[in-house]
Design a protein around this motif. Structure first.
Motif, PDB file in Angstrom:
ATOM      1  N   VAL A   1       0.839  -1.209   0.000  1.00  0.00           N
ATOM      2  CA  VAL A   1       0.000   0.000   0.000  1.00  0.00           C
ATOM      3  C   VAL A   1       0.870   1.254   0.000  1.00  0.00           C
ATOM      4  O   VAL A   1       2.019   1.226   0.438  1.00  0.00           O
ATOM      5  N   MET A   2       0.272   2.349  -0.505  1.00  0.00           N
ATOM      6  CA  MET A   2       0.803   3.682  -0.221  1.00  0.00           C
ATOM      7  C   MET A   2      -0.101   4.276   0.857  1.00  0.00           C
ATOM      8  O   MET A   2      -1.241   3.852   1.022  1.00  0.00           O
ATOM      9  N   HIS A   3       0.410   5.284   1.572  1.00  0.00           N
ATOM     10  CA  HIS A   3      -0.408   5.925   2.599  1.00  0.00           C
ATOM     11  C   HIS A   3      -0.239   7.437   2.527  1.00  0.00           C
ATOM     12  O   HIS A   3       0.705   7.945   1.921  1.00  0.00           O
ATOM     13  N   GLN A   4      -1.160   8.129   3.177  1.00  0.00           N
ATOM     14  CA  GLN A   4      -1.179   9.592   3.135  1.00  0.00           C
ATOM     15  C   GLN A   4      -1.764  10.137   4.436  1.00  0.00           C
ATOM     16  O   GLN A   4      -2.769   9.634   4.936  1.00  0.00           O
ATOM     17  N   ALA A   5      -1.132  11.181   4.969  1.00  0.00           N
ATOM     18  CA  ALA A   5      -1.605  11.830   6.195  1.00  0.00           C
ATOM     19  C   ALA A   5      -2.484  13.027   5.836  1.00  0.00           C
ATOM     20  O   ALA A   5      -2.427  13.534   4.715  1.00  0.00           O
ATOM     21  N   ASN A   6      -3.277  13.486   6.783  1.00  0.00           N
ATOM     22  CA  ASN A   6      -4.155  14.641   6.553  1.00  0.00           C
ATOM     23  C   ASN A   6      -3.946  15.725   7.607  1.00  0.00           C
ATOM     24  O   ASN A   6      -3.958  15.442   8.796  1.00  0.00           O
ATOM     25  N   PRO A   7      -3.814  16.984   7.150  1.00  0.00           N
ATOM     26  CA  PRO A   7      -3.566  18.092   8.080  1.00  0.00           C
ATOM     27  C   PRO A   7      -4.850  18.810   8.492  1.00  0.00           C
ATOM     28  O   PRO A   7      -4.799  19.927   8.971  1.00  0.00           O
ATOM     29  N   ASP A   8      -6.010  18.155   8.317  1.00  0.00           N
ATOM     30  CA  ASP A   8      -7.291  18.863   8.431  1.00  0.00           C
ATOM     31  C   ASP A   8      -7.839  18.917   9.863  1.00  0.00           C
ATOM     32  O   ASP A   8      -9.041  18.868  10.051  1.00  0.00           O
ATOM     33  N   PHE A   9      -6.941  18.949  10.856  1.00  0.00           N
ATOM     34  CA  PHE A   9      -7.455  19.036  12.231  1.00  0.00           C
ATOM     35  C   PHE A   9      -7.058  20.366  12.861  1.00  0.00           C
ATOM     36  O   PHE A   9      -6.176  21.063  12.362  1.00  0.00           O
ATOM     37  N   ASP A  10      -7.740  20.676  13.948  1.00  0.00           N
ATOM     38  CA  ASP A  10      -7.527  21.949  14.639  1.00  0.00           C
ATOM     39  C   ASP A  10      -6.118  21.972  15.238  1.00  0.00           C
ATOM     40  O   ASP A  10      -5.797  21.150  16.099  1.00  0.00           O
ATOM     41  N   PRO A  11      -5.260  22.909  14.794  1.00  0.00           N
ATOM     42  CA  PRO A  11      -3.876  22.934  15.285  1.00  0.00           C
ATOM     43  C   PRO A  11      -3.774  23.154  16.792  1.00  0.00           C
ATOM     44  O   PRO A  11      -2.741  22.839  17.398  1.00  0.00           O
ATOM     45  N   ALA A  12      -4.855  23.667  17.402  1.00  0.00           N
ATOM     46  CA  ALA A  12      -4.832  23.888  18.854  1.00  0.00           C
ATOM     47  C   ALA A  12      -5.032  22.560  19.608  1.00  0.00           C
ATOM     48  O   ALA A  12      -4.749  22.461  20.796  1.00  0.00           O
ATOM     49  N   GLU A  13      -5.533  21.535  18.901  1.00  0.00           N
ATOM     50  CA  GLU A  13      -5.749  20.235  19.549  1.00  0.00           C
ATOM     51  C   GLU A  13      -4.487  19.386  19.414  1.00  0.00           C
ATOM     52  O   GLU A  13      -3.732  19.527  18.463  1.00  0.00           O
ATOM     53  N   TYR A  14      -4.315  18.479  20.367  1.00  0.00           N
ATOM     54  CA  TYR A  14      -3.090  17.681  20.407  1.00  0.00           C
ATOM     55  C   TYR A  14      -3.302  16.350  19.707  1.00  0.00           C
ATOM     56  O   TYR A  14      -4.287  15.653  19.952  1.00  0.00           O
ATOM     57  N   ARG A  15      -2.369  16.008  18.826  1.00  0.00           N
ATOM     58  CA  ARG A  15      -2.377  14.703  18.158  1.00  0.00           C
ATOM     59  C   ARG A  15      -0.996  14.093  18.345  1.00  0.00           C
ATOM     60  O   ARG A  15       0.006  14.708  17.968  1.00  0.00           O
ATOM     61  N   PHE A  16      -0.962  12.906  18.917  1.00  0.00           N
ATOM     62  CA  PHE A  16       0.334  12.291  19.226  1.00  0.00           C
ATOM     63  C   PHE A  16       0.258  10.784  19.003  1.00  0.00           C
ATOM     64  O   PHE A  16      -0.610  10.111  19.535  1.00  0.00           O
ATOM     65  N   LEU A  17       1.168  10.282  18.171  1.00  0.00           N
ATOM     66  CA  LEU A  17       1.208   8.835  17.891  1.00  0.00           C
ATOM     67  C   LEU A  17       2.641   8.333  18.019  1.00  0.00           C
ATOM     68  O   LEU A  17       3.601   9.077  17.755  1.00  0.00           O
ATOM     69  N   TYR A  18       2.761   7.085  18.444  1.00  0.00           N
ATOM     70  CA  TYR A  18       4.062   6.420  18.388  1.00  0.00           C
ATOM     71  C   TYR A  18       4.209   5.773  17.016  1.00  0.00           C
ATOM     72  O   TYR A  18       3.228   5.290  16.444  1.00  0.00           O
ATOM     73  N   ARG A  19       5.434   5.738  16.538  1.00  0.00           N
ATOM     74  CA  ARG A  19       5.680   5.106  15.239  1.00  0.00           C
ATOM     75  C   ARG A  19       6.871   4.159  15.325  1.00  0.00           C
ATOM     76  O   ARG A  19       7.911   4.513  15.894  1.00  0.00           O
ATOM     77  N   ILE A  20       6.708   2.987  14.745  1.00  0.00           N
ATOM     78  CA  ILE A  20       7.831   2.046  14.605  1.00  0.00           C
ATOM     79  C   ILE A  20       7.854   1.572  13.159  1.00  0.00           C
ATOM     80  O   ILE A  20       6.813   1.368  12.540  1.00  0.00           O
ATOM     81  N   MET A  21       9.064   1.425  12.630  1.00  0.00           N
ATOM     82  CA  MET A  21       9.208   0.855  11.292  1.00  0.00           C
ATOM     83  C   MET A  21       9.922  -0.484  11.403  1.00  0.00           C
ATOM     84  O   MET A  21      10.766  -0.661  12.284  1.00  0.00           O
TER      85      MET A  21
END
Ligand SMILES: [Fe+2]
Length: 267
Positions: free
Chosen positions: A228-248
């Motif tokens: 698959v290919m994947h794509q992120a989206n910037p369409d959220f309120d910048p004042a809200e917190y978004r935090f994810l862990y990532r492992i490759m």
């Protein structure tokens, strides 16, 4: 997890390419041990997006993101496959949602195996022998890659990758595209190469090939970068917190679906 369950899970993951596990609450060491069920963890490329106490666990945080023209800039804002400029790109990327905005920030996936399967025989024949140069940031990139130091940039590889890869484990063919990193096609005039890449990209990113993941707190998503290919989206309120862990997870060097025979003819 017993080895039978592990194998079953792994085989399902290979088949479906994107696996979602809901309602998890994984601390970095637990996330790292889940990762080991699927493969070997890869060293993170960008030190500034890495947990200090757990160098194998990367982070995706809204607080790291710049604003451009009043809009949030996220990493991965167009369909791509991770680190395609590596000679052995990560076979998988895994994310675990720790904090999410009230809406937005979906991750989209497109199945590049089906996208290849449904090309016309003439296009397949044309692209099977082709290779593309993948660099850190293509001169035609639709997005800016994360800024890196000269020292980091010197270590970043560039690699010729087949346009159609053979999955190392399932043997299936898949389109291998990354418009942010592809710098033309070997042996092809630049404008023709750009046109071909754009056409393939438009084909592969059709809605019919897409799964759009709407994140819930505690989600763990693991996907296969070869399928698959994947794509992120910037369409959220910048004042809200978004935090994810990532492992490759470590991958093997990619091979062309169609083996190339560069035989010398002696006359
Ligand atoms: Fe990505």
């Amino acid at each position: 997890m017993d080895s039978q369950t592990q194998k079953k899970l792994y085989d399902l993951w290979l088949q479906f390419a994107v696996m979602v596990v809901r309602n998890q609450k994984l601390e970095p060491p637990q996330f790292a041990s889940v990762a080991q069920l699927f493969g070997d963890t890869l060293q993170q490329q960008l030190a500034k997006f890495t947990l200090q106490d757990h160098p194998l666990v990367g982070t995706i945080s809204s607080r790291d993101l710049p604003m451009v023209d009043g809009k949030l800039k996220v990493r991965g804002e167009n369909f791509h496959t991770d680190h395609s400029n590596y000679s052995a790109p990560p076979k998988s990327t895994m994310l675990h949602a720790v904090a999410l905005p009230s809406h937005g920030g979906d991750t989209q996936f497109v199945d590049v195996r089906r996208a290849f399967d449904e090309l016309s025989p003439a296009i397949k024949e044309k692209i099977l022998p082709l290779r593309s140069a993948h660099v850190y940031e293509s001169s035609k990139s639709p997005r800016k890659m994360a800024a890196i130091s000269a020292e980091e940039r010197a270590k970043v590889p560039q690699t010729l990758q087949p346009l159609v890869i053979r999955h190392a484990e399932t043997g299936r063919a898949a389109l291998y595209l990354n418009t942010g990193r592809m710098e033309g096609i070997e042996g092809m005039e630049s404008s023709e190469a750009v046109k071909l890449i754009d056409d393939l990209y438009a084909h592969a990113t059709q809605l019919k090939y897409e799964y759009r993941h709407q994140w819930k707190h505690g989600d763990m998503v693991i996907w296969d970068n070869r399928s698959v290919m994947h794509q992120a989206n910037p369409d959220f309120d910048p004042a809200e917190y978004r935090f994810l862990y990532r492992i490759m997870l470590q991958g093997a060097p990619l091979t062309a679906y169609q083996e190339q025979h560069h035989e010398e003819t002696v006359t």
